[in-house]
Design a protein around this motif. Sequence first.
Motif, short mmCIF file in Angstrom:
data_model
loop_
_atom_site.label_atom_id
_atom_site.label_comp_id
_atom_site.label_asym_id
_atom_site.label_seq_id
_atom_site.Cartn_x
_atom_site.Cartn_y
_atom_site.Cartn_z
N ASN A 1 25.89 -3.93 -4.86
CA ASN A 1 25.82 -4.24 -6.08
C ASN A 1 27.02 -3.85 -6.96
O ASN A 1 27.39 -4.18 -7.83
CB ASN A 1 24.42 -3.69 -6.64
CG ASN A 1 23.33 -4.21 -6.35
OD1 ASN A 1 23.31 -5.62 -5.94
ND2 ASN A 1 22.01 -3.92 -6.16
N THR A 2 27.52 -2.48 -6.56
CA THR A 2 28.77 -2.18 -7.12
C THR A 2 30.06 -2.93 -6.88
O THR A 2 30.52 -3.35 -8.13
CB THR A 2 28.98 -0.86 -6.61
OG1 THR A 2 28.12 0.25 -6.72
CG2 THR A 2 30.56 -0.35 -6.89
N LEU A 3 29.93 -3.75 -5.43
CA LEU A 3 31.05 -4.62 -5.49
C LEU A 3 30.82 -5.66 -6.47
O LEU A 3 31.98 -6.25 -7.24
CB LEU A 3 31.22 -4.95 -4.01
CG LEU A 3 31.85 -3.76 -3.42
CD1 LEU A 3 31.63 -4.31 -1.48
CD2 LEU A 3 33.36 -3.83 -3.36
N THR B 1 26.65 7.36 -4.29
CA THR B 1 27.45 7.08 -5.19
C THR B 1 29.07 7.08 -4.62
O THR B 1 29.86 6.24 -4.77
CB THR B 1 27.54 7.98 -6.58
OG1 THR B 1 26.23 8.09 -7.17
CG2 THR B 1 28.46 7.74 -7.51
N GLY B 2 29.30 8.07 -3.98
CA GLY B 2 30.66 8.25 -3.36
C GLY B 2 30.90 7.20 -2.44
O GLY B 2 32.08 6.52 -2.38
N CYS B 3 29.83 6.69 -1.58
CA CYS B 3 29.82 5.63 -0.80
C CYS B 3 30.31 4.31 -1.36
O CYS B 3 31.18 3.60 -1.02
CB CYS B 3 28.76 5.36 0.30
SG CYS B 3 28.30 7.06 1.01
N ALA B 4 29.78 4.07 -2.40
CA ALA B 4 29.93 2.86 -3.47
C ALA B 4 31.47 3.12 -4.09
O ALA B 4 32.21 2.01 -4.05
CB ALA B 4 28.87 2.85 -4.50
N GLY B 5 31.56 4.26 -4.38
CA GLY B 5 33.08 4.39 -4.97
C GLY B 5 34.14 4.02 -3.85
O GLY B 5 35.11 3.49 -4.35
N GLY B 6 33.92 4.35 -2.38
CA GLY B 6 34.90 4.04 -1.62
C GLY B 6 34.87 2.36 -1.38
O GLY B 6 36.13 1.99 -1.08
N ALA B 7 33.98 1.68 -1.76
CA ALA B 7 34.11 0.22 -1.63
C ALA B 7 35.12 -0.34 -2.78
O ALA B 7 35.68 -1.15 -2.66
CB ALA B 7 32.68 -0.36 -1.86
#
Length: 257
Positions: free
Chosen positions: A45-47, A188-194
Amino acid sequence: MNLSIAASTQNLSAETVFDLLMRVRQKSPRIHAITNAVAQTFTANTLLALGAVPSMTIAKEEVAGFAESADALLVNLGTLDESRREAIPVAIKAAKAAGRPVSIDPVFVNRSPVRCAFAKELMDFQPDLLRLNEAEMTALFPQRSDADAVISAGTVLAVTGVEDKIESQGEDFRLRNGHPLMARVTATGCAGGAVLAAFACVETDTALAAACGLSVFNIAGELAASRAGGPGSLVPELLDALYSITANDIEMRLKTA
């Protein structure tokens, strides 16, 4: 481990950050994310909110096709089960052969010697970007010379924390955006990595791409926190902020050391 960074943040302006964001929105790159089970939905969803497209299979028999045809590959070690252990090297080889940027997030290598050993093996693939925190950095690279060797091979290090540090063979950055509430939501950090992987698709200077991606994600986190009542409402607010973040938002909030 403390990084010795010259902090060449003069190359990072709000205009540059927004320009790369607009390139992501216009290109709509597909990021193949081999991420952990906890982070999959949030990462996807972040992407999508950012303007990118996710794909997420971990099946060994098809992951090469997905990785080589994507615009970038993200590998996250948060839940390192057997399926992911088998799929990750296959995906990295395929992405590298196709000339796609590869980003690795060695989550919790400081908690597991087995995971840390696997992450060190992945360094042989010379990933384009390595996103990790200080504890993970120390576990993966006990000596400063270990980190220097990876950087010399062409990998950019993005070390996140209260102050984010990006180190490469060329440009280095220190960044100070973000909000404490972001740490109260899992993945949150994992999504930021994407997000960093998406920015690496539109900018060949991987250090600059990482700096811009981190800035956009963390400024979106600040905007979300200003509207949220707590962790439960932060996630939808963060997705909305990524979708609607403007040049003015970045101009008003961008913080460099």
